[in-house]
Scaffold this motif. Structure first.
Motif, PDB file in Angstrom:
ATOM      1  N   THR A 115     -14.351  10.824   1.936  1.00  0.00           N
ATOM      2  CA  THR A 115     -14.227  10.526   0.523  1.00  0.00           C
ATOM      3  C   THR A 115     -14.210  11.801  -0.310  1.00  0.00           C
ATOM      4  N   MET A 116     -14.992  12.821   0.118  1.00  0.00           N
ATOM      5  CA  MET A 116     -14.996  14.063  -0.656  1.00  0.00           C
ATOM      6  C   MET A 116     -13.651  14.757  -0.570  1.00  0.00           C
ATOM      7  N   LEU A 119       0.829  -1.204   0.000  1.00  0.00           N
ATOM      8  CA  LEU A 119       0.000   0.000   0.000  1.00  0.00           C
ATOM      9  C   LEU A 119       0.861   1.251   0.000  1.00  0.00           C
ATOM     10  N   ARG A 120       0.290   2.313  -0.514  1.00  0.00           N
ATOM     11  CA  ARG A 120       1.015   3.563  -0.528  1.00  0.00           C
ATOM     12  C   ARG A 120       0.867   4.248   0.827  1.00  0.00           C
ATOM     13  N   GLY A 121       1.762   5.215   1.076  1.00  0.00           N
ATOM     14  CA  GLY A 121       1.922   5.892   2.357  1.00  0.00           C
ATOM     15  C   GLY A 121       0.712   6.055   3.249  1.00  0.00           C
ATOM     16  N   ASP A 122      -0.307   6.788   2.816  1.00  0.00           N
ATOM     17  CA  ASP A 122      -1.358   7.136   3.774  1.00  0.00           C
ATOM     18  C   ASP A 122      -2.260   5.952   4.089  1.00  0.00           C
ATOM     19  N   VAL A 135     -10.838  15.379  -3.660  1.00  0.00           N
ATOM     20  CA  VAL A 135     -10.330  16.666  -4.120  1.00  0.00           C
ATOM     21  C   VAL A 135      -8.839  16.815  -3.851  1.00  0.00           C
ATOM     22  N   LEU A 136      -8.399  16.389  -2.677  1.00  0.00           N
ATOM     23  CA  LEU A 136      -7.010  16.658  -2.281  1.00  0.00           C
ATOM     24  C   LEU A 136      -6.125  15.424  -2.263  1.00  0.00           C
ATOM     25  N   GLU A 137      -6.674  14.231  -2.442  1.00  0.00           N
ATOM     26  CA  GLU A 137      -5.914  12.989  -2.297  1.00  0.00           C
ATOM     27  C   GLU A 137      -5.221  12.943  -0.943  1.00  0.00           C
ATOM     28  N   PHE A 138      -5.964  13.210   0.079  1.00  0.00           N
ATOM     29  CA  PHE A 138      -5.372  13.352   1.402  1.00  0.00           C
ATOM     30  C   PHE A 138      -6.383  12.826   2.411  1.00  0.00           C
ATOM     31  N   ILE A 139      -5.928  12.028   3.362  1.00  0.00           N
ATOM     32  CA  ILE A 139      -6.845  11.480   4.360  1.00  0.00           C
ATOM     33  C   ILE A 139      -6.995  12.491   5.482  1.00  0.00           C
ATOM     34  N   ALA A 192     -14.997  18.584 -11.117  1.00  0.00           N
ATOM     35  CA  ALA A 192     -13.878  18.961 -11.979  1.00  0.00           C
ATOM     36  C   ALA A 192     -12.590  19.093 -11.165  1.00  0.00           C
ATOM     37  N   THR A 193     -12.708  19.715  -9.981  1.00  0.00           N
ATOM     38  CA  THR A 193     -11.524  19.875  -9.136  1.00  0.00           C
ATOM     39  C   THR A 193     -10.976  18.526  -8.712  1.00  0.00           C
ATOM     40  N   ALA A 194     -11.906  17.608  -8.413  1.00  0.00           N
ATOM     41  CA  ALA A 194     -11.464  16.283  -7.995  1.00  0.00           C
ATOM     42  C   ALA A 194     -10.740  15.579  -9.136  1.00  0.00           C
TER      43      ALA A 194
END
Lengths: 456, 390
Positions: free
Chosen positions: B91-92, A185-188, B96-100, B259-261
């Motif tokens: 999930t939203m 798996l990738r980092g996060d 958008v940011l690919e960040f948890i 679109a931003t996502a």
């Protein structure tokens, strides 16, 4: 480098004088002697002693950073850590306990540093490996053995010594078992899965008292066996030091931890400079490029996981026998975060950084927070408007949380940064999307948003 | 060219017919419904099979398993909608940011605390009994949404935005820090107010549980009941899900979010204010989380500052299960995970004859699902195949 010092030239001057040539040797010798004398002449637990103790430990770092001769460094370290501190410990056991705890966490931080700092894998369940080692010794050395199977008897105290190796191996095996499925798996994602794994281990420890009583559930395991002191006769009769068993145990654990810390530093340093260490760094910086260079990705990552876990496993054994009692909350998420905060504070990927971080956080935990609590209580009695329920020792989460956020925003490379890691964290241009100043925004853009990393 | 530019806005942006709007809004809801029915049926079937296998040693097990089945399904629905509403926030933001957004569990918790605070205020002023139930629910949900939504936006401004463009681990560590800080700040606040650490959630009287139907076993009658609070929870959650689907799939704002996502730099080239869309995403996700928190507290009856952590983790699992970044996926994942947990926690002790406590092992089941999904189908149940996801 240090923005806090106003006149940098003077600071630099002082630094160069004190780290080279005869002035440095005189300075460090005097420093060592004076701080040791002050420490030994102040055996009571008080604020003064705290401050002296911190200065005493500071010397270790100063000597390390200076450019005096290697043997001189070693002599100072040996004198400070193996003679003065243990002797002081016989006068005041509290400070020896602080030093032992710091040593335990130094090892854990170094282990996590291999995983997070070297290989760049964020492991939020690191304490699970520590728990595995601790529970292994706790179960096999107490009556839990007989509860599991009436024919089994607890291990004798002497088994502690070989069990350290067993703890190491057990940690490695757990690390590999967890690593095998999740390292793709990738980092996060990895962060969340390891966090889940840490929780699973804690929940298991909490619930494995039924159907067979392995861990005694939330009650925890009491009266964990301590190793037998095979050297007690030698110390008492041959050396003529009349020390009680309790004091001998304290000294024993201190030296055992010191030895392990020393070995860990050696191993980690060698690993970092080896082919494996460079492979870890390559993976951390760019997985695709690393694969293209022929680095076996999963095997290398797995090795980082296993090495990190092995230290934690061995330290778990020592921790269990030192504390005499362990229960599931000892190994909660906060402990993992605690160790992570040490690594981040000191600097991810930096060995002196991890050591410094571990010592700082332990001092904060055991000395500074309780002291602050006392001060606040006094202020409260004097009529200052401080909420009655506010006790700094109870708000570690807030403290470590703030520490993490502030470090990430202002100094992601840590206090003593690792050279290569620093380059990545500071000079990294945002590759994804250049922050465009938004002209149409009605609100005021925050000033920090304009400079992505606070660099330049 | 000029004619195209001058064309009415509705034509340029392709205004869709009402039927099409209905389809885009209710399509995901229908999909969700299919998954609810499907997972309930599949899990019930497994239970029946397991019961049949144990029939030899324990002849009464099938009846015992079947009598609690309807209750377990209702429980699963409540849990499922809880996870679904929280998972949407994860999930939203991820889309958008690919960040948890690790602190999302705490955003949920804050919603619960706000609801409890309102309940307490009404209670101490003696007005609580006079407030109509539906008005109370509306106040609590709206307050939770406002507070949690603005908190989420503030967190993004302070702790995430300065770190945009840093290596991946940096904002994640910052998010963990924010999560811990929020837990203790809220604890500091509630322990210094009359609420206390374990705050009771005062509500007006919701009436007695509703008997849906009864199972006649011959010697005794087992009622199947649903509490009005659970019913409120499910219906409000469902309304929010429909509203969100409308917002994301049928409005211009939703188009900007999508679109931003899809591609942030390109979206900003198309004149979308990316920073505002990101703030908005946090606002919507936070508001949903806050509403879920307010409803969850109302349903359970008590809240505390640490209650967000485990649901947050499980909602993340749900988001991954459904395919992270996919809004319908988050709902589906939430519901499936909710059912799974309800079944494990109710049936594990029954089938192991009380040897293993189901409630404790439900957590382990959830995390095992997470690991299994990430290994075997990292794109999730509904996720499209993406190469960079894992």
């Amino acid at each position: 480098m240090t923005p806090t010092v106003p006149s940098e030239s003077l600071w630099v001057q002082v630094k160069t004088i004190l780290s080279n040539g005869p002035p440095a040797y005189t300075f460090f010798t005097l420093y060592a002697l004076i701080s040791s004398l002050l420490l030994i002449s102040n055996p009571r637990t008080s604020l003064t002693t705290d401050i002296i103790f911190v200065f005493f430990l500071l010397l270790v770092m100063l000597v390390y950073r200076s450019s005096v001769h290697k043997y001189f460094k070693h002599t100072i370290l040996l004198f400070q850590l193996c003679i003065v501190l243990p002797y002081f410990g016989t006068l005041n056991p509290f400070y020896l306990e602080v030093a032992t705890q710091a040593g335990i966490f130094v090892t854990l931080a170094l282990g996590l540093n291999v995983v997070v700092g070297f290989a760049g894998l964020l492991d939020l369940g690191y304490v699970a490996f520590f728990a595995v080692g601790a529970y292994a010794w706790a179960i096999t050395s107490t009556n839990q053995m007989t509860l599991i199977n009436p024919d089994w008897v607890p291990l004798p105290p002497i088994a502690f010594y070989p069990f350290l190796i067993f703890g190491l191996i057990l940690g490695t095996i757990t690390g590999i078992l967890l690593g095998l499925p999740v390292l793709r798996l990738r980092g996060d994602y990895l962060a969340i899965v390891t966090l889940g794994f840490g929780e699973v281990i804690r929940v298991l420890a909490n619930n494995l008292d039924r159907p067979i009583n392995f861990t005694n559930g939330s009650q925890g395991i009491r009266e964990i066996e301590r190793p037998n002191l095979f050297f007690a006769d030698f110390v008492r009769n041959t050396l003529g030091w009349n020390l009680s068993d309790q004091k001998l145990y304290e000294l024993f654990f201190y030296f055992a931890v010191l030895l392990i810390v020393f070995m860990t530093i050696l191993v980690v340093k060698r690993l970092k400079e080896s082919r494996i260490g460079r492979a870890w760094e390559a993976i951390r910086e760019d997985e695709t490029a690393a694969i293209a260079q022929g680095i076996p990705l999963v095997r290398t990552k797995l090795l980082a996981f296993a090495v990190g876990a092995s230290f934690a496993g061995a330290m778990g054994v020592i921790f269990a026998s030192k504390q005499l009692f362990i229960n599931p909350p000892t190994f909660d998420l906060l402990r993992s975060i605690n160790i992570l905060a040490m690594v981040i504070l000191g600097g991810m990927g930096s060995i002196p950084g991890a050591i410094l971080g571990a010592v700082l956080v332990t001092l904060l935990d055991l000395q500074i927070l309780p002291r602050t609590a006392n001060v606040l209580r006094d202020l409260q009695r004097a009529g200052f408007p401080i909420p009655a329920a506010f006790d700094p020792t109870q708000y570690q989460r807030m403290l470590f949380g703030l520490l993490l956020v502030i470090m990430m925003i202002f100094r992601p490379q840590g206090i003593l940064p690792d050279e290569r890691r620093k380059e990545e964290l500071i000079a990294d241009e945002p590759d994804d999307l250049p922050e465009q100043p938004d002209q149409s925004d009605s609100g005021t853009p925050p000033p920090s948003a304009a400079t992505p990393n606070g660099s330049k | 060219m000029a004619a195209e530019v001058n064309a009415p806005a509705s034509a340029r942006f392709g205004r869709r017919s009402p039927l099409e709007v209905l389809r885009t809004v209710f399509g995901p809801v229908f999909q969700l419904f299919l998954f609810i029915v499907g997972s309930a049926l599949a899990l019930s079937l497994i239970v029946v099979l397991l019961a049949l296998m144990q029939m030899g040693s324990r002849p009464d097990i099938l009846t015992r398993a079947l009598t609690i089945l309807p209750q377990v399904i209702i429980d699963g629905l409540v849990r499922g909608f809880l996870f679904a509403t929280i998972a949407l926030g994860y999930t939203m933001v991820y889309g958008v940011l690919e960040f948890i957004n690790f602190a999302h569990g705490e955003i949920f918790m804050v919603g619960g605390i706000v609801g409890a605070a309102i309940g307490l205020m009404l209670f101490t002023s003696g007005m609580l009994a006079g407030v109509p139930v539906l008005l109370f629910v509306a106040i609590v949900v709206l307050a939770g949404m406002v507070v949690s939504g603005s908190l989420a936006v503030a967190v993004e401004r302070v702790a995430y935005r300065p770190l945009r463009g840093s290596p991946r681990l940096v904002p994640l560590i910052s998010a963990i820090g924010v999560s811990l800080v929020l837990q203790d700040v809220v604890r500091l606040i509630v322990t210094n107010t009359p609420m206390g650490f374990n705050a009771r959630y005062h509500t007006p009287d919701f009436g007695s549980p509703i008997r849906l139907f009864e199972i006649d076993l011959g010697e005794r009658v087992v009622p199947v009941i649903v509490s009005p609070k659970a019913l409120v929870f499910i219906s409000v959650a469902l309304l929010m899900l429909i509203g969100l689907n409308y917002l994301v799939n049928a409005t211009r704002l939703g188009k900007a979010i999508r679109a931003t996502a899809q591609d942030r730099p390109t979206a900003s080239l198309m004149g979308i204010n990316v920073n505002r869309i990101i703030s908005l995403t946090f606002l919507i996700g936070g508001a949903l989380g806050g509403a879920a928190g307010a409803l969850f507290g109302l349903n359970v009856g008590a809240v505390n500052p640490y209650m967000g952590f485990i649901p947050g983790l499980k909602a993340f699992t749900a988001a991954v299960l459904g395919g992270i970044g996919n809004i319908t996926g988050a709902m589906v994942g939430g519901v499936v995970l909710g059912f799974l947990e309800a079944f494990v926690s109710s049936y594990l002790s029954l089938f192991t004859n009380g040897a293993l406590s189901g409630a404790a092992y439900a957590d382990i089941a959830a995390f095992s699902i997470l690991i299994l999904i990430l290994i075997f189908r990292p794109s999730g149940l509904l996720g499209e195949a993406t190469t960079q996801k894992v």
